[in-house]
Design a protein around this motif. Sequence first.
Motif, mmCIF file in Angstrom:
data_model
loop_
_atom_site.group_PDB
_atom_site.id
_atom_site.type_symbol
_atom_site.label_atom_id
_atom_site.label_comp_id
_atom_site.label_asym_id
_atom_site.label_seq_id
_atom_site.Cartn_x
_atom_site.Cartn_y
_atom_site.Cartn_z
ATOM 1 N N THR A 74 58.381 26.315 43.937
ATOM 2 C CA THR A 74 57.752 27.268 44.855
ATOM 3 C C THR A 74 58.790 27.879 45.788
ATOM 4 N N ALA A 75 59.644 27.046 46.360
ATOM 5 C CA ALA A 75 60.696 27.552 47.244
ATOM 6 C C ALA A 75 61.597 28.533 46.496
ATOM 7 N N TYR A 76 61.943 28.200 45.267
ATOM 8 C CA TYR A 76 62.807 29.078 44.465
ATOM 9 C C TYR A 76 62.112 30.397 44.148
ATOM 10 N N TRP A 77 60.864 30.342 43.661
ATOM 11 C CA TRP A 77 60.143 31.565 43.273
ATOM 12 C C TRP A 77 59.976 32.482 44.474
ATOM 13 N N ILE A 78 59.626 31.913 45.612
ATOM 14 C CA ILE A 78 59.393 32.736 46.795
ATOM 15 C C ILE A 78 60.707 33.300 47.327
ATOM 16 N N PRO A 115 48.529 29.217 53.967
ATOM 17 C CA PRO A 115 49.162 29.708 55.197
ATOM 18 C C PRO A 115 50.043 28.665 55.896
ATOM 19 N N LEU A 116 49.645 27.405 55.880
ATOM 20 C CA LEU A 116 50.456 26.361 56.506
ATOM 21 C C LEU A 116 51.780 26.212 55.758
ATOM 22 N N MET A 117 51.706 26.128 54.453
ATOM 23 C CA MET A 117 52.919 25.997 53.649
ATOM 24 C C MET A 117 53.800 27.238 53.797
ATOM 25 N N GLU A 118 53.181 28.398 53.896
ATOM 26 C CA GLU A 118 53.946 29.631 54.075
ATOM 27 C C GLU A 118 54.717 29.609 55.394
ATOM 28 N N SER A 119 54.082 29.113 56.449
ATOM 29 C CA SER A 119 54.785 29.046 57.735
ATOM 30 C C SER A 119 55.939 28.048 57.675
ATOM 31 N N TRP A 120 55.753 26.933 56.962
ATOM 32 C CA TRP A 120 56.845 25.969 56.798
ATOM 33 C C TRP A 120 57.979 26.578 55.985
ATOM 34 N N LEU A 121 57.624 27.345 54.983
ATOM 35 C CA LEU A 121 58.643 27.972 54.144
ATOM 36 C C LEU A 121 59.429 29.019 54.922
ATOM 37 N N GLU A 122 58.751 29.733 55.822
ATOM 38 C CA GLU A 122 59.436 30.715 56.659
ATOM 39 C C GLU A 122 60.426 30.049 57.611
ATOM 40 N N PRO A 132 63.428 26.615 53.690
ATOM 41 C CA PRO A 132 63.030 26.025 52.403
ATOM 42 C C PRO A 132 63.179 24.500 52.405
ATOM 43 N N PHE A 133 64.227 24.000 53.053
ATOM 44 C CA PHE A 133 64.411 22.546 53.126
ATOM 45 C C PHE A 133 63.259 21.895 53.886
ATOM 46 N N PHE A 134 62.876 22.491 55.025
ATOM 47 C CA PHE A 134 61.764 21.957 55.813
ATOM 48 C C PHE A 134 60.483 21.967 54.998
ATOM 49 N N PHE A 135 60.244 23.064 54.279
ATOM 50 C CA PHE A 135 59.062 23.188 53.427
ATOM 51 C C PHE A 135 59.016 22.064 52.386
ATOM 52 N N ILE A 136 60.115 21.879 51.679
ATOM 53 C CA ILE A 136 60.163 20.842 50.637
ATOM 54 C C ILE A 136 59.984 19.460 51.259
ATOM 55 N N PHE A 137 60.685 19.199 52.348
ATOM 56 C CA PHE A 137 60.580 17.906 53.011
ATOM 57 C C PHE A 137 59.138 17.619 53.446
ATOM 58 N N LEU A 139 54.146 14.806 53.014
ATOM 59 C CA LEU A 139 52.687 14.839 53.111
ATOM 60 C C LEU A 139 52.028 14.228 51.878
ATOM 61 N N VAL A 140 52.497 14.601 50.719
ATOM 62 C CA VAL A 140 51.908 14.066 49.481
ATOM 63 C C VAL A 140 52.240 12.583 49.318
ATOM 64 N N MET A 141 53.431 12.168 49.740
ATOM 65 C CA MET A 141 53.767 10.744 49.671
ATOM 66 C C MET A 141 52.865 9.929 50.608
ATOM 67 N N ALA A 142 52.587 10.452 51.791
ATOM 68 C CA ALA A 142 51.696 9.765 52.720
ATOM 69 C C ALA A 142 50.292 9.652 52.134
ATOM 70 N N CYS A 143 49.824 10.722 51.514
ATOM 71 C CA CYS A 143 48.508 10.679 50.867
ATOM 72 C C CYS A 143 48.517 9.710 49.691
ATOM 73 N N GLY A 144 49.607 9.681 48.948
ATOM 74 C CA GLY A 144 49.734 8.736 47.834
ATOM 75 C C GLY A 144 49.712 7.302 48.318
ATOM 76 N N ALA A 145 50.375 7.035 49.441
ATOM 77 C CA ALA A 145 50.370 5.682 50.018
ATOM 78 C C ALA A 145 48.963 5.290 50.444
ATOM 79 N N LEU A 146 48.237 6.241 51.009
ATOM 80 C CA LEU A 146 46.842 5.971 51.405
ATOM 81 C C LEU A 146 45.977 5.691 50.174
ATOM 82 N N LEU A 147 46.152 6.488 49.134
ATOM 83 C CA LEU A 147 45.404 6.240 47.899
ATOM 84 C C LEU A 147 45.737 4.862 47.321
ATOM 85 N N TRP A 148 47.012 4.484 47.373
ATOM 86 C CA TRP A 148 47.413 3.170 46.869
ATOM 87 C C TRP A 148 46.735 2.061 47.668
ATOM 88 N N LYS A 149 46.693 2.233 48.977
ATOM 89 C CA LYS A 149 46.068 1.230 49.830
ATOM 90 C C LYS A 149 44.565 1.107 49.535
#
Length: 104
Positions: A26-30, A40-47, A50-55, A60-70
């Motif tokens: 996504t960062a590359y294509w944009i 819109p949230l991801m767009e503001s992070w990307l603006e 790109p490093f902040f957006f990816i991070f 965020l997804v890792m935190a959600c994954g940890a919650l799902l694991w729990k």
Amino acid sequence: MKIKDYKFFIILVILMILNIIDAAATAYWIDNQLATEANPLMESWLEMSPFFFIFMKVALVMACGALLWKLRDRKLTYILLVPVFMVYVYVFIKHIVIAYSTFF
């Protein structure tokens, strides 16, 4: 680890890998004006960067994954994991289509 937990863990790992691919692509294509960010949230992070957006996307997804694991012992967790997995597979396919149309 129970077989059920092992399968759940593998699905979470695949989701994390798909998320990292999605964030980088996504960062590359944009950055190359080949796509736009619909969220819109991801767009503001990307603006911001790109490093902040990816991070942030990966964190965020890792935190959600940890919650799902729990919460993996709950049936609802499995029910919710299926559509999330399907969305990430769909997004991955979209990235492949964009790559194919761009480079071939």
